[in-house]
Design a protein around this motif. Sequence first.
Motif, PDB file in Angstrom:
ATOM      1  N   HIS A 229       0.853  -1.176   0.000  1.00 41.93           N
ATOM      2  CA  HIS A 229       0.000   0.000   0.000  1.00 41.93           C
ATOM      3  C   HIS A 229       0.898   1.238   0.000  1.00 41.93           C
ATOM      4  N   GLU A 232      -2.171   5.877  -0.037  1.00 47.09           N
ATOM      5  CA  GLU A 232      -3.558   5.404  -0.084  1.00 47.09           C
ATOM      6  C   GLU A 232      -4.530   6.570  -0.122  1.00 47.09           C
ATOM      7  N   HIS A 266      -3.877   1.429  -4.375  1.00 45.45           N
ATOM      8  CA  HIS A 266      -4.727   2.600  -4.150  1.00 45.45           C
ATOM      9  C   HIS A 266      -4.177   3.878  -4.789  1.00 45.45           C
ATOM     10  N   THR A 289      -6.473   0.112  -8.424  1.00 45.18           N
ATOM     11  CA  THR A 289      -7.508   1.014  -7.933  1.00 45.18           C
ATOM     12  C   THR A 289      -8.731   0.232  -7.480  1.00 45.18           C
ATOM     13  N   TYR A 294     -12.947   3.857  -1.492  1.00 41.22           N
ATOM     14  CA  TYR A 294     -12.637   5.280  -1.372  1.00 41.22           C
ATOM     15  C   TYR A 294     -13.914   6.078  -1.141  1.00 41.22           C
ATOM     16  N   ASP A 320      -9.999  -4.365  -2.978  1.00 41.32           N
ATOM     17  CA  ASP A 320      -9.517  -4.382  -1.600  1.00 41.32           C
ATOM     18  C   ASP A 320     -10.237  -5.527  -0.885  1.00 41.32           C
TER      19      ASP A 320
END
Length: 463
Positions: A229, A232, A266, A289, A294, A320
Amino acid sequence: MTPTPHEKPKPGAARGEPADLVVTGCTVLVHDERERIGFEQDAAVVVREGAVDAVTTAAAGAAVPAAERIDARGQVALPGLINCHTHAPMAALRGLAEDLPTEEWFNDVVWPVESNLTARDVVLGTRLACAEMIRAGVTTFADSYFHMDSVAAVVDRCGMRAQLGQAYFSSQGPAGLEASVEFALRLRDGSGGRITTALAPHAPYTVTDADLAETARLARAHGLPVHLHAAENLDQTHTSLARHGATPIGVLERTGILDTDVLIAHGTGITDADLPLLARAGGRTAVATAPRGYLKFAWPTTTPVRALRDIGIPVGLATDGAASNNSLDVWESMALTSLIQKSTEGDPRWLTSRQALHHATVQSAHAVGLGDAVGRIAPGRRADLILVDLTGPHTQPVHDLAATLVHSARSADVRTTIVDGRVLMRDRELLTVDVPGTVRELGERLPALTDRGHGRRIQEYDT
């Protein structure tokens, strides 16, 4: 039969030996030599030894002797979808931490619960995740988590393809990185090549510069990619600048991580000043992505897909983990990526349906280091493909097939999922995962897994 331009028959085909599998009567998503998307109508896909042998006409495919045959009339054959960043075992935590800002989500719920994790919890969560992904047409996923031997065992048994990395924090001491390296070297090219591996430092805010630099050295020495990550969100970028004098991307550059084959999860906190650093890294860097999360965390920005694409950085699609996203549906990620990018850029012509399909196929394959193996239905590629039924009322009529796939089709429209030529789901029936048994055992274990009365947490989120 006479080969079409897409065919390169193998020796077995020339001798007339039966194919392992023929999928016939479908429309096939194909790519030309410049990776542009097209569709071949009334086509067939011939599979031998786990690879695509030919993409030909339905009539020609019908004439090929085969051990197994699938009549796919009314369906579209797509390359299997790729989830470029997830934490499969976290399916066991779906819905546990809701409507919270990022810091509370980590510190008050997720990291205390993860201190309870056992290898068996990881097995069950991964089984649930793999079943969900197979049913949604995902054939490959990239994962970094704990107890990764357990994840690998589930991948081996269920038949999926995965890039796996043992995650580590610097708070674990030298043992964390050592375990990540040991796992990556021992498991790479496992399960007949379906498992690849990566080194998996968690993030620049949980791993020191010294450990990142050592990770980069070991990655180069052993020819391993890195999956982590970074940037982020904008808060992490601003905190990194204040504490370290560099953005998270700047930290990756100065520690040598950008000199490896790195997949960055991310990147919504990537700034304009980061772009030259990423551009210098060239094709060795990719970004994943996962837009639904988000939105849920109310982050003010999203992955700058257009800027990254302009400098040649592949952007793959991801979900995710289900603890933050609630879903492992890459179809949803594909549609959301297209819509959010249009809104963010203020340009309805940007990220068209064909561009979204390119991110879901070719770019996602490059992102997980498998650009030469999957992401396209073409001779020599691994036979990872899915069949999508577009006969439902929500997908009819079809004026623009790409738009129908991106904005109208749903994961439930996937009828069949195939990996390495092996059918993992046929006509919506899962063939390699026992879902009822998994759900039953997981339910029995949830009280111990979700207990937070002990006051422990595996890490502190402080950005």
